[in-house]
Design a protein around this motif. Structure first.
Motif, PDB file in Angstrom:
ATOM      1  N   VAL A 114       0.836  -1.201   0.000  1.00 25.28           N
ATOM      2  CA  VAL A 114       0.000   0.000   0.000  1.00 25.28           C
ATOM      3  C   VAL A 114       0.871   1.252   0.000  1.00 25.28           C
ATOM      4  O   VAL A 114       0.600   2.211  -0.736  1.00 25.28           O
ATOM      5  CB  VAL A 114      -0.971  -0.004   1.204  1.00 25.28           C
ATOM      6  CG1 VAL A 114      -1.628   1.348   1.400  1.00 25.28           C
ATOM      7  CG2 VAL A 114      -2.022  -1.092   1.025  1.00 25.28           C
ATOM      8  N   LEU A 115       1.940   1.258   0.787  1.00 23.19           N
ATOM      9  CA  LEU A 115       2.842   2.411   0.802  1.00 23.19           C
ATOM     10  C   LEU A 115       3.495   2.611  -0.564  1.00 23.19           C
ATOM     11  O   LEU A 115       3.593   3.737  -1.056  1.00 23.19           O
ATOM     12  CB  LEU A 115       3.916   2.245   1.879  1.00 23.19           C
ATOM     13  CG  LEU A 115       3.437   2.413   3.319  1.00 23.19           C
ATOM     14  CD1 LEU A 115       4.562   2.078   4.289  1.00 23.19           C
ATOM     15  CD2 LEU A 115       2.917   3.815   3.568  1.00 23.19           C
ATOM     16  N   ALA A 116       3.936   1.521  -1.178  1.00 26.99           N
ATOM     17  CA  ALA A 116       4.585   1.625  -2.493  1.00 26.99           C
ATOM     18  C   ALA A 116       3.607   2.106  -3.557  1.00 26.99           C
ATOM     19  O   ALA A 116       3.946   2.956  -4.385  1.00 26.99           O
ATOM     20  CB  ALA A 116       5.178   0.275  -2.889  1.00 26.99           C
ATOM     21  N   GLU A 117       2.389   1.577  -3.537  1.00 30.88           N
ATOM     22  CA  GLU A 117       1.393   1.950  -4.540  1.00 30.88           C
ATOM     23  C   GLU A 117       0.897   3.382  -4.378  1.00 30.88           C
ATOM     24  O   GLU A 117       0.377   3.971  -5.312  1.00 30.88           O
ATOM     25  CB  GLU A 117       0.206   0.986  -4.493  1.00 30.88           C
ATOM     26  CG  GLU A 117       0.543  -0.416  -4.986  1.00 30.88           C
ATOM     27  CD  GLU A 117      -0.586  -1.402  -4.758  1.00 30.88           C
ATOM     28  OE1 GLU A 117      -1.629  -1.030  -4.159  1.00 30.88           O
ATOM     29  OE2 GLU A 117      -0.425  -2.564  -5.162  1.00 30.88           O
TER      30      GLU A 117
ATOM     31  N   LEU B 205       0.984   9.917  -3.687  1.00 33.02           N
ATOM     32  CA  LEU B 205      -0.038  10.566  -2.868  1.00 33.02           C
ATOM     33  C   LEU B 205       0.517  10.924  -1.495  1.00 33.02           C
ATOM     34  O   LEU B 205       0.291  12.029  -0.993  1.00 33.02           O
ATOM     35  CB  LEU B 205      -1.263   9.656  -2.725  1.00 33.02           C
ATOM     36  CG  LEU B 205      -2.368  10.138  -1.796  1.00 33.02           C
ATOM     37  CD1 LEU B 205      -2.943  11.464  -2.291  1.00 33.02           C
ATOM     38  CD2 LEU B 205      -3.447   9.091  -1.655  1.00 33.02           C
ATOM     39  N   LEU B 206       1.270  10.002  -0.898  1.00 27.93           N
ATOM     40  CA  LEU B 206       1.852  10.276   0.414  1.00 27.93           C
ATOM     41  C   LEU B 206       2.836  11.444   0.351  1.00 27.93           C
ATOM     42  O   LEU B 206       2.870  12.295   1.242  1.00 27.93           O
ATOM     43  CB  LEU B 206       2.533   9.033   0.969  1.00 27.93           C
ATOM     44  CG  LEU B 206       1.587   7.900   1.353  1.00 27.93           C
ATOM     45  CD1 LEU B 206       2.367   6.631   1.656  1.00 27.93           C
ATOM     46  CD2 LEU B 206       0.735   8.294   2.549  1.00 27.93           C
ATOM     47  N   ALA B 207       3.640  11.502  -0.720  1.00 26.86           N
ATOM     48  CA  ALA B 207       4.579  12.614  -0.875  1.00 26.86           C
ATOM     49  C   ALA B 207       3.826  13.932  -1.016  1.00 26.86           C
ATOM     50  O   ALA B 207       4.216  14.954  -0.435  1.00 26.86           O
ATOM     51  CB  ALA B 207       5.478  12.370  -2.093  1.00 26.86           C
ATOM     52  N   TRP B 208       2.741  13.914  -1.782  1.00 20.12           N
ATOM     53  CA  TRP B 208       1.944  15.127  -1.974  1.00 20.12           C
ATOM     54  C   TRP B 208       1.304  15.575  -0.660  1.00 20.12           C
ATOM     55  O   TRP B 208       1.297  16.754  -0.318  1.00 20.12           O
ATOM     56  CB  TRP B 208       0.876  14.890  -3.047  1.00 20.12           C
ATOM     57  CG  TRP B 208       0.065  16.115  -3.331  1.00 20.12           C
ATOM     58  CD1 TRP B 208       0.412  17.176  -4.102  1.00 20.12           C
ATOM     59  CD2 TRP B 208      -1.237  16.402  -2.813  1.00 20.12           C
ATOM     60  NE1 TRP B 208      -0.590  18.114  -4.112  1.00 20.12           N
ATOM     61  CE2 TRP B 208      -1.625  17.664  -3.312  1.00 20.12           C
ATOM     62  CE3 TRP B 208      -2.116  15.727  -1.980  1.00 20.12           C
ATOM     63  CZ2 TRP B 208      -2.835  18.248  -3.012  1.00 20.12           C
ATOM     64  CZ3 TRP B 208      -3.328  16.312  -1.669  1.00 20.12           C
ATOM     65  CH2 TRP B 208      -3.674  17.557  -2.186  1.00 20.12           C
ATOM     66  N   LEU B 209       0.766  14.620   0.112  1.00 20.54           N
ATOM     67  CA  LEU B 209       0.105  14.957   1.369  1.00 20.54           C
ATOM     68  C   LEU B 209       1.073  15.472   2.426  1.00 20.54           C
ATOM     69  O   LEU B 209       0.690  16.260   3.291  1.00 20.54           O
ATOM     70  CB  LEU B 209      -0.642  13.727   1.914  1.00 20.54           C
ATOM     71  CG  LEU B 209      -1.883  13.296   1.140  1.00 20.54           C
ATOM     72  CD1 LEU B 209      -2.383  11.958   1.657  1.00 20.54           C
ATOM     73  CD2 LEU B 209      -2.972  14.356   1.218  1.00 20.54           C
ATOM     74  N   THR B 210       2.316  15.017   2.363  1.00 25.29           N
ATOM     75  CA  THR B 210       3.284  15.393   3.401  1.00 25.29           C
ATOM     76  C   THR B 210       4.278  16.464   2.932  1.00 25.29           C
ATOM     77  O   THR B 210       5.229  16.768   3.611  1.00 25.29           O
ATOM     78  CB  THR B 210       4.066  14.162   3.873  1.00 25.29           C
ATOM     79  OG1 THR B 210       4.722  13.545   2.754  1.00 25.29           O
ATOM     80  CG2 THR B 210       3.136  13.151   4.541  1.00 25.29           C
ATOM     81  N   ARG B 211       4.010  17.042   1.761  1.00 26.77           N
ATOM     82  CA  ARG B 211       4.933  18.054   1.217  1.00 26.77           C
ATOM     83  C   ARG B 211       4.923  19.305   2.089  1.00 26.77           C
ATOM     84  O   ARG B 211       3.968  19.588   2.799  1.00 26.77           O
ATOM     85  CB  ARG B 211       4.536  18.407  -0.213  1.00 26.77           C
ATOM     86  CG  ARG B 211       3.292  19.282  -0.302  1.00 26.77           C
ATOM     87  CD  ARG B 211       2.835  19.480  -1.735  1.00 26.77           C
ATOM     88  NE  ARG B 211       1.742  20.383  -1.835  1.00 26.77           N
ATOM     89  CZ  ARG B 211       0.475  20.127  -1.521  1.00 26.77           C
ATOM     90  NH1 ARG B 211       0.149  18.936  -1.053  1.00 26.77           N
ATOM     91  NH2 ARG B 211      -0.472  21.027  -1.665  1.00 26.77           N
ATOM     92  N   LYS B 212       6.005  20.009   1.996  1.00 30.20           N
ATOM     93  CA  LYS B 212       6.131  21.261   2.749  1.00 30.20           C
ATOM     94  C   LYS B 212       5.393  22.343   1.988  1.00 30.20           C
ATOM     95  O   LYS B 212       5.646  22.587   0.801  1.00 30.20           O
ATOM     96  CB  LYS B 212       7.610  21.624   2.894  1.00 30.20           C
ATOM     97  CG  LYS B 212       7.850  22.749   3.847  1.00 30.20           C
ATOM     98  CD  LYS B 212       9.334  22.919   4.064  1.00 30.20           C
ATOM     99  CE  LYS B 212       9.573  23.940   5.144  1.00 30.20           C
ATOM    100  NZ  LYS B 212      11.011  24.071   5.411  1.00 30.20           N
ATOM    101  N   ARG B 213       4.463  22.980   2.614  1.00 31.94           N
ATOM    102  CA  ARG B 213       3.648  24.022   1.976  1.00 31.94           C
ATOM    103  C   ARG B 213       4.207  25.394   2.333  1.00 31.94           C
ATOM    104  O   ARG B 213       4.566  25.675   3.446  1.00 31.94           O
ATOM    105  CB  ARG B 213       2.198  23.904   2.428  1.00 31.94           C
ATOM    106  CG  ARG B 213       1.618  22.580   1.989  1.00 31.94           C
ATOM    107  CD  ARG B 213       0.195  22.436   2.358  1.00 31.94           C
ATOM    108  NE  ARG B 213      -0.240  21.089   1.974  1.00 31.94           N
ATOM    109  CZ  ARG B 213      -1.297  20.504   2.422  1.00 31.94           C
ATOM    110  NH1 ARG B 213      -2.086  21.129   3.264  1.00 31.94           N
ATOM    111  NH2 ARG B 213      -1.613  19.307   2.015  1.00 31.94           N
TER     112      ARG B 213
END
Length: 132
Positions: A116-119, A123-131
């Motif tokens: 699930v993490l690999a797939e 999305l995870l990178a986008w959700l945890t990106r620095k804003r």
């Protein structure tokens, strides 16, 4: 980790013997299959939590089964150890073999977690990106 079919008749009898009554609504949470919670290579009978007693918060009903699938139900006291990364209490029963619950890794669940993490890496990178 070992699994076994939970015989509904004997389970219901064990619940009734332990607390005297049970409503249909409560039976929704009764498992059809038990999955051993003791981890790999524990060296004794398999065990899975199946029911919390309403009148004994320190105990629970556990399914115990042998490698040949012979299952019985036992009321066991909760393990009192606390620890792990979050300081949580062990979710197993007192005097269980080997590791406490926070150290038990289910290989199938770990494989699913990694998939699930690999797939969903993007999305995870986008959700945890620095804003900014």
């Amino acid at each position: 980790m070992a699994t076994a079919e939970v015989p509904s008749g004997p389970l219901l009898l064990a619940i009734l013997a332990g607390q005297g009554r049970v409503s249909d609504g409560e039976l929704v949470d009764v498992p059809e299959t038990a999955r051993c919670e003791l981890g790999l290579w524990h060296g004794d009978e398999h065990a899975a939590f199946v029911w919390d007693w309403e009148h004994k918060p320190t105990d629970a009903l556990w399914a115990r089964w042998t490698p040949d699938g012979t299952m019985r139900f036992e009321s066991l006291t909760h393990c009192e150890a606390e620890g792990g990364a979050d300081g949580d209490a062990c979710t197993l029963y007192r005097d269980h073999s080997r590791d406490h619950s926070w150290n038990v890794v289910d290989p199938e669940m770990e494989s699913l977690r990694r998939r699930v993490l690999a797939e969903n890496a993007g999305l995870l990178a986008w959700l945890t990106r620095k804003r900014e």
